[in-house]
Design a protein around this motif. Structure first.
Motif, PDB file in Angstrom:
ATOM      1  N   LYS A   1       0.926  -1.243   0.016  1.00  0.00           N
ATOM      2  CA  LYS A   1      -0.021  -0.061  -0.037  1.00  0.00           C
ATOM      3  C   LYS A   1       0.823   1.088  -0.039  1.00  0.00           C
ATOM      4  O   LYS A   1       1.741   1.312   1.006  1.00  0.00           O
ATOM      5  N   LEU A   2       0.614   1.857  -1.097  1.00  0.00           N
ATOM      6  CA  LEU A   2       1.526   3.251  -0.884  1.00  0.00           C
ATOM      7  C   LEU A   2       0.950   4.433  -0.410  1.00  0.00           C
ATOM      8  O   LEU A   2      -0.198   4.965  -1.303  1.00  0.00           O
ATOM      9  N   TYR A   3       0.879   4.882   0.667  1.00  0.00           N
ATOM     10  CA  TYR A   3       0.143   5.958   1.314  1.00  0.00           C
ATOM     11  C   TYR A   3       0.601   7.346   0.876  1.00  0.00           C
ATOM     12  O   TYR A   3       1.893   7.321   0.704  1.00  0.00           O
TER      13      TYR A   3
ATOM     14  N   ALA B   1       2.365  10.008  -6.544  1.00  0.00           N
ATOM     15  CA  ALA B   1       1.820   8.634  -6.100  1.00  0.00           C
ATOM     16  C   ALA B   1       1.870   7.665  -7.489  1.00  0.00           C
ATOM     17  O   ALA B   1       2.342   6.731  -7.419  1.00  0.00           O
ATOM     18  N   THR B   2       1.225   8.230  -8.259  1.00  0.00           N
ATOM     19  CA  THR B   2       0.945   7.391  -9.482  1.00  0.00           C
ATOM     20  C   THR B   2       2.074   7.283 -10.416  1.00  0.00           C
ATOM     21  O   THR B   2       2.436   5.920 -10.851  1.00  0.00           O
TER      22      THR B   2
ATOM     23  N   GLN C   1      -2.929   4.651  -1.794  1.00  0.00           N
ATOM     24  CA  GLN C   1      -4.049   5.212  -0.590  1.00  0.00           C
ATOM     25  C   GLN C   1      -3.713   6.618  -0.344  1.00  0.00           C
ATOM     26  O   GLN C   1      -2.971   7.015   0.611  1.00  0.00           O
ATOM     27  N   GLN C   2      -4.683   7.521  -0.784  1.00  0.00           N
ATOM     28  CA  GLN C   2      -4.659   8.852  -0.489  1.00  0.00           C
ATOM     29  C   GLN C   2      -5.467   9.005   0.919  1.00  0.00           C
ATOM     30  O   GLN C   2      -6.589   8.734   0.857  1.00  0.00           O
TER      31      GLN C   2
ATOM     32  N   ALA D   1       5.227   5.196   2.670  1.00  0.00           N
ATOM     33  CA  ALA D   1       4.556   6.163   2.480  1.00  0.00           C
ATOM     34  C   ALA D   1       5.160   7.271   1.908  1.00  0.00           C
ATOM     35  O   ALA D   1       6.430   7.724   2.029  1.00  0.00           O
ATOM     36  N   LEU D   2       4.544   8.271   1.247  1.00  0.00           N
ATOM     37  CA  LEU D   2       5.075   9.410   0.661  1.00  0.00           C
ATOM     38  C   LEU D   2       4.823  10.645   1.789  1.00  0.00           C
ATOM     39  O   LEU D   2       3.790  10.811   2.302  1.00  0.00           O
TER      40      LEU D   2
END
Length: 520
Positions: free
Chosen positions: A364-366, A377-378, A394-395, A413-414
């Motif tokens: 999951k990329l938060y 994120a994309t 996951q925004q 996570a970003l």
């Protein structure tokens, strides 16, 4: 709630409001109109929490003891202080003060006002608790000398004293207005607060008695224009003189910048910031793929950093090579060689060495909410897909995002950090000290006594050059651990009419001072 709405709701009388009739009296040659996206949240140091609009107004209405010197902002200069000294143990800061300076209400500035102001901010402003709680004592040595004693050595304290929260207020005005001081701020600065109207504007007028000399402008009008496209149109049509980015990813869409560059009536001021946006790893996880440094290296090597800068930001951001931006005074040039390079083949090889099959990873990329964070994120998601790793975006709204990060409920996570004082401590200590791992949105570093001791030694060493070398060591040690993939630093961008001169952009905090500005 914005400052003025909140004060009105509390039954606090506001100063005279400025309306359209007042604006018509402005002399366009000496009035600067600055477009801002919102009302200020706080116009006085005792309650300011680094909100950009209010913070900038504070730095133009008030003064601090010291400030970072333009145009490079790498050296501290005197303001209300004329000189200062630091004790050998780094705990005592003694300041000689300017004689003859007066607050805008005509009362004298002196050491008692410094003591009053800093103690007041310490007592009323929770935003500065971590640093102001180090203040053990403030002693008035004489009317022109003050000594501040800390409970522990903290060389970055000089940077803290250059922040808006450390500005010096008029004790007489605070006593006069009490809780209404926020609506009647009085400092020693180059501009005097005159009036405000919710959702419309804040007006400042020149202080002709300013100790550095009267400003060239007679008035500043902060116009509240929430819509970015409207701010651009107003700038192009001459309705406003300045549009600020104020440390956000972009205040005018990146695609609009090219159009503005072709407009001879507009100029674009760009400066490197000290903001860092990164892909963080949960470094406290003792199991799972992210716990293996080879997997972290693989992910870092899978990201097309140059493609991100050009494809998403169209040149409005810069590469970050490590834990500090390249314009920090403590940046180690070796970071440019140590930083990961975009190399999908090497990334796949690292995964194989770690015994990890890419298709087995489903991460999951938060990310924060918003279109630009979504675009970042994309982009990262596509890079990871190129080496076989699936990442689901996951925004998340900020409160929930902060909760899951501090609880360690993520793998990647970003995130980012925007320093409000010009010192490596603003990035390093909070981001990487293991004892702070669960206290904020950090890299969640595992306990590592050697690294922790090095970070604290760098934080507390008084000698500038020795401290700089220690931060070089910190950066090199962190790069070995690959705590994250450092993505970009958004530029600080100010759009101005071509006739605006003397404006210089500060990198930390990203706030403008207008004392030196004029219109030709």
């Amino acid at each position: 709630m914005a400052l003025w709405k909140g004060l009105a709701a509390a039954g606090i009388a506001l100063p005279m409001i400025v309306g359209a009739a007042h604006a018509q009296t402005n002399d366009p040659k000496t009035t600067l109109v600055v477009a801002v996206p919102s009302d200020p949240v706080s116009l006085e140091p005792g309650t300011n929490k680094a909100e950009p609009v209010g913070s900038e107004i504070i730095l133009n209405v008030f003064d601090t003891l010291i400030a970072w010197k333009a145009p490079d902002f790498k050296e501290i200069e005197a303001r209300l202080a004329t000189s200062w000294s630091v004790s050998a143990d780094g705990k005592e800061f003694t300041f000689k003060l300017r004689d003859g300076v007066k607050f805008q209400d005509g009362t004298p500035f002196d050491a008692a006002a410094v003591k009053f102001s800093l103690e007041r901010t310490k007592a009323t402003n929770p935003y500065v608790k971590a640093t102001f709680d180090l203040i053990k004592d403030i002693a008035v040595v004489s009317p022109s000398e003050v000594k501040i004693t800390l409970s522990a050595a903290y060389p970055a304290f000089l940077s803290i004293l250059a922040q808006p929260q450390s500005a010096i207020v008029s004790p007489t005005a605070v006593q006069k207005y009490g809780d209404k001081f926020a609506a009647n701020p009085v400092g020693t600065g180059p501009f005097v607060f005159k009036s405000a109207q919710a959702d419309t504007n804040v007006v400042l007028e020149a202080n002709p008695s300013y100790f550095r000399g009267a400003p060239k402008l007679s008035k500043i009008v902060y116009r509240v224009i929430p819509d970015a496209s409207t701010r651009r149109l107003e700038l192009e049509n001459g309705g406003v003189d300045v549009v600020q980015q104020q440390g956000q990813l972009s205040s005018i869409a990146a695609e609009d910048i090219a159009a503005l560059k072709s407009n001879k009536s507009v100029k674009i001021l760009e400066s490197s910031s000290q903001i860092i946006r990164q892909l963080e790893f949960n470094n406290n996880k003792k199991d799972g793929p992210i716990a293996d440094v080879r997997v972290r290296k693989a992910i870092a090597s899978a990201i097309d950093y140059d493609g991100l800068l050009q494809g998403v930001f169209a040149g409005t951001a810069e590469r970050v090579y490590g834990p500090l931006t390249s314009n920090s005074w403590a940046f180690d040039p070796k970071m440019k060689d140590l930083a990961p390079k975009y190399d999908p083949a090497a990334a796949k090889k690292l995964l194989a060495e770690a015994g990890v099959k890419p298709e087995s990873l489903d991460l999951k990329l938060y990310s924060f909410q918003g279109p630009l964070w979504g675009a970042v994120a994309t982009f990262v998601q596509a890079n990871l897909a190129d080496i076989g790793i699936k990442a689901t975006i996951q925004q998340t709204e900020f409160p929930a995002y902060r909760t899951l990060q501090t609880a360690g409920q993520f793998d990647i996570a970003l995130d980012g950090r925007q320093p409000w004082y010009n010192d490596p401590d603003a990035h390093i200590t909070i981001g990487y000290l293991s004892s702070l791992a669960n206290t904020a949105m950090t890299f969640r570093m595992p306990e590592d006594k050697a690294l922790d001791d090095l970070i604290l030694k760098a934080q507390q060493t008084s000698d500038f050059e020795a401290r700089k070398k220690l931060y070089f060591e910190v950066q090199q040690e962190l790069m070995k651990r690959v705590p994250g993939a450092y993505l970009f630093s958004p530029k600080l961008i100010v759009f101005a009419r071509a006739n605006v001169e003397g404006l210089v952009i500060n990198s930390a905090p990203p706030l403008n001072e207008y004392w030196s500005v004029y219109k030709k």
